[in-house]
Design a protein around this motif. Structure first.
Motif, PDB file in Angstrom:
ATOM      1  N   PHE A 253     -47.737 -15.098   8.810  1.00  0.00           N
ATOM      2  CA  PHE A 253     -47.278 -16.197   9.396  1.00  0.00           C
ATOM      3  C   PHE A 253     -46.915 -17.366   8.709  1.00  0.00           C
TER       4      PHE A 253
ATOM      5  N   PRO B 167     -59.910  -6.729  23.512  1.00  0.00           N
ATOM      6  CA  PRO B 167     -60.702  -7.916  22.657  1.00  0.00           C
ATOM      7  C   PRO B 167     -59.621  -9.038  22.573  1.00  0.00           C
ATOM      8  N   ILE B 168     -58.401  -8.834  22.886  1.00  0.00           N
ATOM      9  CA  ILE B 168     -57.589  -9.959  22.582  1.00  0.00           C
ATOM     10  C   ILE B 168     -56.890 -10.658  24.247  1.00  0.00           C
TER      11      ILE B 168
ATOM     12  N   PRO C 146     -52.168  -3.280  25.405  1.00  0.00           N
ATOM     13  CA  PRO C 146     -53.575  -3.659  24.439  1.00  0.00           C
ATOM     14  C   PRO C 146     -53.154  -4.016  22.932  1.00  0.00           C
ATOM     15  N   PHE C 147     -52.016  -3.483  22.381  1.00  0.00           N
ATOM     16  CA  PHE C 147     -51.473  -3.688  21.004  1.00  0.00           C
ATOM     17  C   PHE C 147     -50.378  -4.660  21.031  1.00  0.00           C
ATOM     18  N   GLY C 148     -50.081  -5.324  22.294  1.00  0.00           N
ATOM     19  CA  GLY C 148     -49.019  -6.450  22.325  1.00  0.00           C
ATOM     20  C   GLY C 148     -47.719  -5.675  22.481  1.00  0.00           C
TER      21      GLY C 148
ATOM     22  N   ILE D 221     -49.403  -3.321  14.259  1.00  0.00           N
ATOM     23  CA  ILE D 221     -49.012  -2.413  13.192  1.00  0.00           C
ATOM     24  C   ILE D 221     -50.113  -1.266  13.338  1.00  0.00           C
ATOM     25  N   GLY D 222     -51.332  -1.737  13.515  1.00  0.00           N
ATOM     26  CA  GLY D 222     -52.498  -0.982  13.285  1.00  0.00           C
ATOM     27  C   GLY D 222     -52.643   0.086  14.427  1.00  0.00           C
TER      28      GLY D 222
ATOM     29  N   LEU E 283     -58.097   2.528   4.313  1.00  0.00           N
ATOM     30  CA  LEU E 283     -56.970   1.529   4.056  1.00  0.00           C
ATOM     31  C   LEU E 283     -56.826   1.054   2.906  1.00  0.00           C
TER      32      LEU E 283
ATOM     33  N   SER F 298     -61.199  -6.386  16.098  1.00  0.00           N
ATOM     34  CA  SER F 298     -60.680  -5.690  17.574  1.00  0.00           C
ATOM     35  C   SER F 298     -61.231  -4.348  17.728  1.00  0.00           C
TER      36      SER F 298
ATOM     37  N   GLY G  15     -57.561  -6.074  11.567  1.00  0.00           N
ATOM     38  CA  GLY G  15     -57.831  -5.289  12.829  1.00  0.00           C
ATOM     39  C   GLY G  15     -59.337  -4.987  12.707  1.00  0.00           C
TER      40      GLY G  15
ATOM     41  N   LEU H  97     -54.956  -7.145   6.020  1.00  0.00           N
ATOM     42  CA  LEU H  97     -55.342  -5.986   6.833  1.00  0.00           C
ATOM     43  C   LEU H  97     -56.819  -5.600   6.857  1.00  0.00           C
TER      44      LEU H  97
ATOM     45  N   LEU I 187     -44.052 -11.937  25.517  1.00  0.00           N
ATOM     46  CA  LEU I 187     -43.907 -11.072  24.057  1.00  0.00           C
ATOM     47  C   LEU I 187     -42.574 -10.732  23.715  1.00  0.00           C
TER      48      LEU I 187
END
Ligand code: HEM
Length: 935
Positions: free
Chosen positions: A130, A380-381, A460-462, A469-470, A204, A321, A318, A314, A103
């Protein structure tokens, strides 16, 4: 005969092809096995996981249960190993060091985009995430972070809570027990997938997108599904153009969703008025933020298409997850009634019977720990991947080098279940987080470029530059749903025992509970009992409480400042001059039950003191400070209301629970339906009035000007006056600026409308604002709009662009007026009536009294608005450019861009992060405008 021969020979070649193919596979398999068994392992490379078939490698074992696969490989090969995934070499680096290595790698060495783009670009669209260079993507992430500001998140709590409550009241599987034994069975993952899409879209994504999810004719749910199918794991490996039916649907849905968003942006732009301000409804949401707030470093604005693609990212990014995590959390709770009770007690203790608020949510520590623990055990990831663009030396002294071209894989999901970091790791225990915060990271720990904080088993969020970002949004969304669920239901596991791991479905890209995963629910009998909370409050905060009461009693004696009370007292002393022909005019004010308490009081001290005949319409009937407030929606037939159930349920909700039960946004959803019934209600109330003046609760009227102006027109003619705006090239009168119908016009319109009610309510349902359908209905009936700008204004004085063309024109109405602004304008009018009795109050007078005294040379963190743009390096250069242009009266500088304008606008304060400085050439303004004569 020939055919016979042909048929009789056909099996032979097919059989021989099959046999040859089989032999080839056997041979390749044998070579593959022998080469692994006998080839000396090159210790400078990671060991390769043993596999029988080339290309397929370990695909099936990994795909079935990646975490078990990693555990088995770790036991055999250690933390670093390579396995074959559909022909690709994937090197896994486990543990906290592996998380950090992958990471926190350098952008020049590890690429996320080359792994993810084939999957995400066809779904999200081009030029975002990406599908652009990393520097641009990092700017896009910052834009989204602006939009997820504290203020936005605070406003989301209410929206999410309302959505959740209404879901619990309407979702069919939760209704089965109503009225009898009050219990039922719920498939948790399906319910949470549906609920989280509603909550995320209403907060959102904004009102228009949310509305499409529940509007009968809308295809958005199908489009979402088709796009989502594009996230199949197989698309990692197949080129995106492969003509599978699924891919064709995905591409069509992508184009259609892009169009939906660009249409929303275009419609909003059309509706924002000349002074460049947003309508009230879109003030906080992400589309507004991306459209108005965000500029790339090179000074370019985000193109609409990129905004649309970011919104799609967006929407989809999210959702899986979030819905998986809340489903895992509820399923875990179902076998832990003790923790359900603790959560309930926590709400009683910390919140009492009140509504959920952002601050209240921050106090619910156990709720946060439930989410945190679920993210640990059921992340979940399971795999985070990067492409190695150079050979990479593994940290430590192993001497192992990961070859260039390998896909690198880290698994925070695996390290979070590792017993060397977490005691009893497979036990779901939210209380473990009370003792330890050692593995905490927040999104502040990760500067996108530094990635500090990634050497951690719990991510869990990297982490690093690609950190999620969420996170803050996810915690808010999941926290509200969890809290409301616990308040409303008890749940019990149907299968499984406490302490057993839940079965996970790994077949899709994001892991989720294996469905069906049902629980038995029972509605809690009564609302939260306030007494334990009150007792707890008094016990814990007795001292503070006493202080507060003392402060409330003595504060008014200690402080004397110009607060609302004092201001109202001053207004009360001013009598209103009675004006001729006032009785001929009937004023109709539109308000809403969610806002009237804030907005009406100032009118009672100003506007309505001078207007003898008026009526107030809202979305519920009530009496407010002795004034009758009428329900405009009660004029609508039940048969029409039943066509738009989701909107009119809100109306029922107000009737049952009062206006405070709705959020401002929900109040807005009902607002558009008031326009058509209001004209009928006005005619019923005063069939003989000569003029009908329609205003809103944040509109100010200069009553004396309006009466003089109306006296110069014949009420027997069908007049429709207002400030013109257009949608789809069709004009209508902007509601907030006010509009006027003569008696003749109103009678004609009501006669025309009554037999066509259904048609115009269908139209109202489809569009965003009710003034559009009213304007179009009047035009269809043959009554055209007469545009009366600049007499009718859509803006308050500080946002109007003053220039010669409006200088000598009277002010009849102004919109977006705060209570303070209404009071100031009204007092100015009263002063004008005293001194200059029969003269109109002009824009010049308003400017001289309210704007000119506040203009200064320069103001930092201030935005005075539009103008033509020129590049320049500093504020001083910008000012010099303005001075060199003799038409220029004001300038505005931000990030290398200078805007010059020949119209004067005071503008509004802005946050310091935007770095905007505004300035005015005050002497030039005095010279130019002071010389203008009004006759
Ligand atoms: C519980 C909910 C969530 C979890 C567990 C989660 C997890 C993650 C993880 C692990 C990553 C990093 C992937 C990588 O490094 O390759 C990530 C990235 C991302 N997440 Fe989330 N996420 C969640 C919710 C959200 C939400 C609600 C949004 C949108 C509002 C969102 C938007 C994104 C985006 C745009 C990225 C890509 C960032 C980048 O590559 O730089 N996520 N998420």
């Amino acid at each position: 005969m020939e055919a016979l021969l042909f048929h009789s020979r056909a099996p032979f070649p097919i059989a021989s092809v099959l046999v040859s193919l089989l032999l080839c596979i056997l041979l390749a398999t044998a070579v593959n096995i022998f080469s692994q068994l006998w080839k000396q392992h090159d210790t400078s490379k990671p060991p390769v996981v043993f596999h029988y078939f080339p290309v397929i490698g370990s695909t099936i074992t990994y795909g079935k249960d990646p975490l078990t696969f990693f555990a088995e490989c770790k036991a055999k090969y250690g933390d670093v190993f390579t396995f074959i995934l559909l022909g690709r070499s994937v090197t896994v680096y486990l543990g906290a060091s592996g998380n950090n290595f992958v990471l926190n790698g350098r952008q020049s060495e590890l690429s996320a985009e080359e792994v993810y783009s084939p999957l995400t670009t066809p779904v999200f669209g081009t030029d975002v995430i990406f599908d652009c260079d990393n520097a641009k993507f990092m700017q896009q992430k910052k834009f989204v972070k602006f939009g997820l500001s504290q203020a936005a998140l605070q406003s989301y709590v209410q929206l999410i809570a309302q959505e959740t409550a209404s879901f619990f009241d309407t979702y069919t599987p939760l209704q089965t027990g109503k009225g009898n034994n009050n219990t039922g069975i719920l498939d948790v993952p399906s319910a949470m997938a549906e609920l989280t899409i509603y909550t995320a879209s209403s907060s959102l994504q904004g009102a228009e997108v949310r509305r499409q999810f529940s509007s009968a004719g809308s295809r958005i749910a199908d489009l979402y599904h088709d796009l989502d199918m594009g996230f199949s794991p197989i698309n990692f490996f197949l080129p995106s153009w492969v003509p599978l039916p699924r891919n064709r649907k995905r591409d069509a849905a992508q184009r259609e969703m892009t169009r939906i968003y660009t249409d929303i942006i275009a419609q909003r732009r059309l509706e924002s008025n000349a002074a460049n301000t947003a309508k009230d409804t879109d003030a906080q949401d992400m589309i507004w933020n991306l459209t108005n707030n965000c500029t790339y470093k090179d000074g370019s604005k985000l193109p609409d298409k990129e905004i649309a693609h970011m919104m799609i990212a967006l929407l989809l990014g999210g959702h899986h997850s979030s819905s998986a995590v809340i489903a895992f959390a509820l399923l875990s709770l179902a076998s832990r009634p003790d923790i359900q009770q603790e959560l309930y007690d926590e709400q009683v203790r910390e919140l009492g019977p009140g509504d959920l608020s952002y601050d209240g949510l921050q106090r619910l520590k156990l709720h946060a720990h439930v989410i945190k623990e679920t993210l640990r055990l059921y992340n979940p990831i399971h795999s985070i991947m990067r492409l190695a663009k150079k050979p990479l030396v593994v940290t430590g002294n192993s001497g192992v080098v990961i070859p260039s071209g390998h896909t690198l894989l880290a698994s925070p999901a695996f390290s979070a279940r590792d017993e060397s970091y977490f005691a009893d790791p497979l036990k779901w225990d939210p209380h473990r987080w009370e003792k330890s915060s050692a593995h905490d990271t927040t999104d502040d720990d990760d500067d996108e470029s530094s990635g500090k904080g990634s050497n951690n088993p719990y991510l869990p969020f990297g982490g690093g530059r690609h950190r999620c970002i969420g996170e803050r949004f996810a915690y808010i969304q999941l926290g509200v749903i969890l809290a409301l669920f616990v308040r409303t239901f008890h749940i019990k596991s149907v299968r499984g025992k406490a302490g057993e791991l839940l079965t996970t479905d790994y077949t899709s890209l994001f892991s989720r509970p294996l469905t069906p995963a049902t629980v038995a629910w029972e509605r809690r009998g009564r609302p939260i009992d306030p007494m334990p909370w009150i007792r707890g409050y008094l016990r814990r905060y007795a001292f503070f409480h006493t202080l507060l009461i003392a402060a409330c009693i003595f504060l008014p004696w200690w402080i004397r400042r110009p607060d609302e009370g004092v201001q109202f007292a001053a207004l009360r002393r001013i009598e209103c001059t009675s004006l001729p022909q006032s009785e001929d005019v009937f004023v109709v004010m539109k308000t809403g039950s969610t806002v009237l308490r804030d907005r009406l009081p100032i009118h009672f001290e100003t506007t309505f003191k001078c207007i003898p005949d008026y009526i107030i319409f809202s979305d519920a009937a009530e009496s407010f400070r002795g004034h009758i407030v009428n329900d405009a929606l009660s004029y609508i037939d039940e048969s029409i209301k039943s066509k738009f159930p989701s909107d009119f349920q809100l109306h029922d909700h107000i009737r049952d629970k009062g206006g405070s039960a709705l959020s401002t946004n929900q109040g807005w959803r009902l607002d558009k339906y008031k326009f058509l019934p209001m004209i009928k209600g006005a005619l019923d109330a005063r069939p003989n009035a000569r003029w009908f003046v329609f205003i809103e609760d944040d509109t100010a009227i200069v009553w004396s000007n309006l009466l003089r102006w109306l006296a110069s027109h014949d009420y027997r003619q069908p007049y429709f006056f207002g400030r013109e705006e257009k949608v789809a090239d069709r004009p209508f009168a902007h509601g907030g600026s006010g509009y006027v119908l003569s008696n003749a016009a109103l009678r004609h319109a009501v006669n025309y409308m009554e037999p066509r009610m259904q048609e115009y309510f269908n139209l109202t349902n489809e569009i965003i604002y009710g003034d559009i359908s009213l304007g179009w209905m009047l035009s269809d009936s043959g009554i055209p709009l007469t545009n009366v700008w600049p007499l009718f204004q859509g803006e308050p004085p500080d946002r109007i662009q003053y220039a010669e063309d409006i200088w000598c024109q009277p002010v009849l109405t102004q919109h977006h007026m705060s209570s303070q602004a209404i009071a100031s304008l009204w007092m100015l009018e009263q002063a004008n009536l005293l001194h200059a009795q029969s003269a109109d109050l002009l824009h010049r007078d308003v400017f001289n009294a309210l704007i000119r005294p506040t203009l200064s040379h320069r103001l930092e963190n201030w935005d005075n608005g539009r103008g033509y743009e020129q590049a320049c390096g500093t504020v001083s250069e910008c000012e010099t450019l303005c001075m060199a242009d003799e038409t220029c009266v004001q300038f505005r500088y931000a990030s290398g861009q200078c805007r010059l304008s020949s119209r004067v606008r005071l503008g509004v304060p802005t946050a310091s992060k935007f770095g905007i400085t505004s300035g005015w050439l005050v002497q030039r303004i005095d010279r130019v405008y002071g010389g203008l004569q009004c006759h």
